[in-house]
Design an enzyme around this catalytic site. Structure first.
Site, PDB file in Angstrom:
ATOM      1  N   ASP A  86      -4.679   1.491  -3.329  1.00  0.00           N
ATOM      2  CA  ASP A  86      -3.452   2.304  -3.347  1.00  0.00           C
ATOM      3  C   ASP A  86      -2.226   1.460  -3.710  1.00  0.00           C
ATOM      4  OD1 ASP A  86      -3.303   0.811  -0.993  1.00  0.00           O
ATOM      5  OD2 ASP A  86      -2.889   2.523   0.320  1.00  0.00           O
ATOM      6  N   GLU A  87      -2.379   0.106  -3.649  1.00  0.00           N
ATOM      7  CA  GLU A  87      -1.219  -0.762  -3.896  1.00  0.00           C
ATOM      8  C   GLU A  87      -0.713  -0.666  -5.333  1.00  0.00           C
ATOM      9  OE1 GLU A  87      -1.212  -4.615  -2.192  1.00  0.00           O
ATOM     10  OE2 GLU A  87      -2.257  -3.979  -0.402  1.00  0.00           O
ATOM     11  N   TYR A 134      -1.348  -9.446  -7.061  1.00  0.00           N
ATOM     12  CA  TYR A 134      -2.623  -8.765  -6.755  1.00  0.00           C
ATOM     13  C   TYR A 134      -2.603  -7.330  -7.287  1.00  0.00           C
ATOM     14  CZ  TYR A 134      -5.873  -5.885  -4.066  1.00  0.00           C
ATOM     15  OH  TYR A 134      -6.832  -4.949  -3.707  1.00  0.00           O
TER      16      TYR A 134
HETATM   17  P1  NAD Z   1     -13.199  -9.603  -0.404  1.00  0.00           P
HETATM   18  O1  NAD Z   1     -12.183 -10.587  -0.816  1.00  0.00           O
HETATM   19  O2  NAD Z   1     -13.647  -9.548   1.014  1.00  0.00           O
HETATM   20  O3  NAD Z   1     -14.524  -9.785  -1.300  1.00  0.00           O
HETATM   21  C1  NAD Z   1     -14.470  -9.988  -2.678  1.00  0.00           C
HETATM   22  C2  NAD Z   1     -15.846 -10.434  -3.151  1.00  0.00           C
HETATM   23  O4  NAD Z   1     -15.784 -10.610  -4.580  1.00  0.00           O
HETATM   24  C3  NAD Z   1     -16.299 -11.772  -2.560  1.00  0.00           C
HETATM   25  O5  NAD Z   1     -17.663 -11.699  -2.177  1.00  0.00           O
HETATM   26  C4  NAD Z   1     -16.114 -12.758  -3.706  1.00  0.00           C
HETATM   27  O6  NAD Z   1     -17.004 -13.847  -3.654  1.00  0.00           O
HETATM   28  C5  NAD Z   1     -16.381 -11.849  -4.904  1.00  0.00           C
HETATM   29  N1  NAD Z   1     -15.754 -12.371  -6.132  1.00  0.00           N
HETATM   30  C6  NAD Z   1     -14.460 -12.790  -6.281  1.00  0.00           C
HETATM   31  N2  NAD Z   1     -14.276 -13.222  -7.545  1.00  0.00           N
HETATM   32  C7  NAD Z   1     -15.456 -13.044  -8.200  1.00  0.00           C
HETATM   33  C8  NAD Z   1     -15.883 -13.299  -9.535  1.00  0.00           C
HETATM   34  N3  NAD Z   1     -15.063 -13.827 -10.447  1.00  0.00           N
HETATM   35  N4  NAD Z   1     -17.152 -12.993  -9.869  1.00  0.00           N
HETATM   36  C9  NAD Z   1     -18.012 -12.468  -8.954  1.00  0.00           C
HETATM   37  N5  NAD Z   1     -17.659 -12.241  -7.680  1.00  0.00           N
HETATM   38  C10 NAD Z   1     -16.397 -12.519  -7.306  1.00  0.00           C
HETATM   39  O7  NAD Z   1     -12.617  -8.201  -0.860  1.00  0.00           O
HETATM   40  P2  NAD Z   1     -12.822  -6.749  -0.214  1.00  0.00           P
HETATM   41  O8  NAD Z   1     -11.805  -6.550   0.823  1.00  0.00           O
HETATM   42  O9  NAD Z   1     -14.250  -6.575   0.094  1.00  0.00           O
HETATM   43  O10 NAD Z   1     -12.428  -5.838  -1.458  1.00  0.00           O
HETATM   44  C11 NAD Z   1     -13.414  -5.399  -2.381  1.00  0.00           C
HETATM   45  C12 NAD Z   1     -12.770  -4.509  -3.420  1.00  0.00           C
HETATM   46  O11 NAD Z   1     -12.174  -3.385  -2.782  1.00  0.00           O
HETATM   47  C13 NAD Z   1     -11.665  -5.181  -4.217  1.00  0.00           C
HETATM   48  O12 NAD Z   1     -11.761  -4.754  -5.554  1.00  0.00           O
HETATM   49  C14 NAD Z   1     -10.389  -4.680  -3.572  1.00  0.00           C
HETATM   50  O13 NAD Z   1      -9.339  -4.661  -4.506  1.00  0.00           O
HETATM   51  C15 NAD Z   1     -10.815  -3.276  -3.169  1.00  0.00           C
HETATM   52  N6  NAD Z   1     -10.082  -2.691  -2.019  1.00  0.00           N
HETATM   53  C16 NAD Z   1     -10.125  -3.337  -0.813  1.00  0.00           C
HETATM   54  C17 NAD Z   1      -9.465  -2.742   0.262  1.00  0.00           C
HETATM   55  C18 NAD Z   1      -9.449  -3.420   1.609  1.00  0.00           C
HETATM   56  O14 NAD Z   1      -8.678  -2.998   2.479  1.00  0.00           O
HETATM   57  N7  NAD Z   1     -10.259  -4.430   1.846  1.00  0.00           N
HETATM   58  C19 NAD Z   1      -8.787  -1.532   0.095  1.00  0.00           C
HETATM   59  C20 NAD Z   1      -8.765  -0.931  -1.165  1.00  0.00           C
HETATM   60  C21 NAD Z   1      -9.433  -1.511  -2.212  1.00  0.00           C
HETATM   61  O1  DAU Z   2      -3.863  -1.025   0.686  1.00  0.00           O
HETATM   62  C1  DAU Z   2      -5.091  -1.559   0.284  1.00  0.00           C
HETATM   63  C2  DAU Z   2      -5.030  -3.064   0.334  1.00  0.00           C
HETATM   64  O2  DAU Z   2      -5.057  -3.421   1.717  1.00  0.00           O
HETATM   65  C3  DAU Z   2      -6.163  -3.751  -0.408  1.00  0.00           C
HETATM   66  O3  DAU Z   2      -6.054  -3.443  -1.778  1.00  0.00           O
HETATM   67  C4  DAU Z   2      -6.105  -5.271  -0.212  1.00  0.00           C
HETATM   68  O4  DAU Z   2      -7.231  -5.877  -0.823  1.00  0.00           O
HETATM   69  C5  DAU Z   2      -6.141  -5.549   1.281  1.00  0.00           C
HETATM   70  O5  DAU Z   2      -6.006  -6.940   1.514  1.00  0.00           O
HETATM   71  C6  DAU Z   2      -5.004  -4.797   1.991  1.00  0.00           C
HETATM   72  O6  DAU Z   2      -3.726  -5.335   1.571  1.00  0.00           O
HETATM   73  P1  DAU Z   2      -2.530  -5.569   2.622  1.00  0.00           P
HETATM   74  O7  DAU Z   2      -1.609  -6.572   2.074  1.00  0.00           O
HETATM   75  O8  DAU Z   2      -1.973  -4.267   3.066  1.00  0.00           O
HETATM   76  O9  DAU Z   2      -3.398  -6.156   3.857  1.00  0.00           O
HETATM   77  P2  DAU Z   2      -3.090  -7.333   4.894  1.00  0.00           P
HETATM   78  O10 DAU Z   2      -4.167  -7.242   5.929  1.00  0.00           O
HETATM   79  O11 DAU Z   2      -2.876  -8.638   4.228  1.00  0.00           O
HETATM   80  O12 DAU Z   2      -1.717  -6.875   5.544  1.00  0.00           O
HETATM   81  C7  DAU Z   2      -1.560  -5.620   6.192  1.00  0.00           C
HETATM   82  C8  DAU Z   2      -0.113  -5.508   6.650  1.00  0.00           C
HETATM   83  O13 DAU Z   2       0.110  -6.460   7.697  1.00  0.00           O
HETATM   84  C9  DAU Z   2       0.888  -5.847   5.572  1.00  0.00           C
HETATM   85  O14 DAU Z   2       2.021  -5.005   5.739  1.00  0.00           O
HETATM   86  C10 DAU Z   2       1.279  -7.287   5.846  1.00  0.00           C
HETATM   87  C11 DAU Z   2       1.137  -7.392   7.344  1.00  0.00           C
HETATM   88  N1  DAU Z   2       0.708  -8.703   7.873  1.00  0.00           N
HETATM   89  C12 DAU Z   2      -0.414  -9.279   7.339  1.00  0.00           C
HETATM   90  C13 DAU Z   2      -0.849 -10.494   7.789  1.00  0.00           C
HETATM   91  C14 DAU Z   2      -2.079 -11.141   7.196  1.00  0.00           C
HETATM   92  C15 DAU Z   2       1.409  -9.310   8.908  1.00  0.00           C
HETATM   93  O15 DAU Z   2       2.421  -8.764   9.411  1.00  0.00           O
HETATM   94  N2  DAU Z   2       0.961 -10.514   9.379  1.00  0.00           N
HETATM   95  C16 DAU Z   2      -0.134 -11.142   8.858  1.00  0.00           C
HETATM   96  O16 DAU Z   2      -0.481 -12.256   9.312  1.00  0.00           O
END
Ligand code: NAD
Ligand code: DAU
Length: 361
Positions: free
Chosen positions: A138-139, A162
């Protein structure tokens, strides 16, 4: 319903990818194969799937340590497994890291996605029973004020390296549908939480800091708002899209569960106190307001009517239940977190994966 057979999952050893692969084998009637292609960056931990590898390895689950930017090796895998579905999770995913070092984000998120798309152009021309599903965030929509929601038609307005790199990859995916007719679907999801999340993200970072009685760093005034979704609900949404989504379409996925960061951290402190036998406010004294993240988006909120109304998905885990399950998981799996914190998971990977040169098997 689409018939899914040979699925290439990218980034399957990260947080969401791990949960996806576990879900497919544990909770669906999928009877095909999964090839997990992961470079194993700091965020990838194949130990997360060791039981799956033992149970389904050599027949239905295959792991390849390959970078999605490595066209030659991805090409080999594509041919070897006759891939008909790609579920593309692999990415650099942490906003703070993208601020300090954006290069890897551009390479993996943009060039890596481009590489995969090029393969589909080579192998899937004219095929109908194939699908490229792109996992996004959603970012890409930027930041909301007090009111309103992101919908699938909200203009893109990314603010961090990102989110700009993810936006870029979304545009490429959509362009391959329009230009080359590659069947693609996209999903843009809000913040996930749950087991196996790398402890740099808000919820696991806070929980692990509490256990070590370290400060809980809250950025800025703590009033930034995120929409939280239990990871299994994200997975079930992706599974619904893979089976019933329409090619060329984007689906927003969210929890309809908005929280100010500071309120969420307070609730987490209370849950942790309850489950570790401390008094209710015990961990709150560790909260510290720190310098804000540059370009910190103020509010995210998702309208997910489209996926609900058109293909029949809905959330099934309440925030209270999801947080409880998450806290319990991190308490039971203290060793998982310790291995990450002391770096021994990298040594394990080195012995079991790097030295075996798994990509050539
Ligand atoms: P993560 O960082 O935990 O995992 C990413 C994985 O991708 C890792 O296993 C890493 O080794 C692999 N990777 C990174 N670069 C690579 C490359 N060049 N080739 C092959 N593998 C590679 O991330 P996540 O939180 O599991 O997110 C997964 C996907 O979901 C991402 O595309 C992210 O943008 C999306 N997403 C995550 C969230 C969230 O809150 N975690 C929310 C919305 C969307
Ligand atoms: O919205 C979806 C996204 O959510 C994904 O696309 C990203 O991969 C995932 O990392 C996440 O992004 P955020 O930046 O929202 O997540 P994060 O956990 O880093 O931070 C959540 C909120 O908390 C954000 O407003 C920043 C704040 N934060 C984060 C950290 C790590 C703090 O206040 N303190 C912290 O130490």
């Amino acid at each position: 319903m689409r018939k899914l057979k040979n699925i290439m999952v990218t980034g399957g050893s990260g947080f969401v990818g791990t949960n996806f692969i576990r879900y497919i084998f544990d909770k669906t009637d999928f009877d095909g194969i999964i090839v997990n292609v992961d470079k194993l960056t700091y965020a990838g931990n194949p130990h997360n799937l060791i039981d799956i590898e033992k149970k389904f390895g050599t027949k239905r689950y295959f792991f390849k340590k390959v970078d999605i930017c490595d066209y030659k090796n991805i090409n080999k895998i594509f041919k070897q497994y006759n891939v008909d579905t790609i579920v593309h999770f692999a990415a650099e995913s942490h906003v703070d890291r993208s601020i300090f070092g954006p290069r890897d984000f551009i390479e993996t998120n943009i060039i890596g996605t481009f590489n995969l798309l090029e393969l589909t152009r080579e192998f899937w021309a004219g095929k109908e029973d194939v699908l490229f599903h792109h996992i996004s965030t959603d970012e890409v929509y930027g930041s909301l004020g007090k009111n309103g929601y992101f919908s699938e038609t909200t203009p893109y307005n990314p603010n961090s390296p990102y989110s700009a790199s993810k936006a870029s990859s979304d545009h490429l995916v959509r362009a391959y549908f329009q230009t080359y007719g590659i069947p693609v679907t996209l999903s843009n999801c809000s913040n996930n939480y749950g087991p196996y999340q790398f402890p740099e993200k808000l919820i696991p970072l806070m929980m692990l800091n509490m256990l070590e009685e370290k400060p809980l760093p809250v950025y800025g005034d703590g009033k930034n708002i995120r929409d939280w979704l239990f990871v299994d609900d994200h997975i079930s949404a992706v599974w619904t899209i893979l089976n019933k989504g329409k090619a060329g379409e984007t689906y927003n996925i969210g929890g309809e569960n908005e929280w100010e960061n500071i309120k969420l951290v307070n609730v987490l402190c209370e849950k942790m106190a309850l489950l570790t036998g401390k008094e209710k406010d015990y961990y709150k004294k560790l909260i510290e307001f720190v310098k804000d993240r540059p370009g910190h988006d103020r509010r995210y909120a998702i309208n997910c009517d489209k996926i609900k109304n058109e293909i029949g998905w809905k959330q099934s885990v309440s925030f209270d239940e999801g947080l409880e399950r998450t806290v319990q998981w991190y308490l039971i799996n203290k060793l998982w977190a310790a291995n990450i914190k002391n770096g021994s998971y990298r040594k394990w990977i080195d012995v079991n994966y790097n030295k075996r040169n798994i990509s050539l098997q």
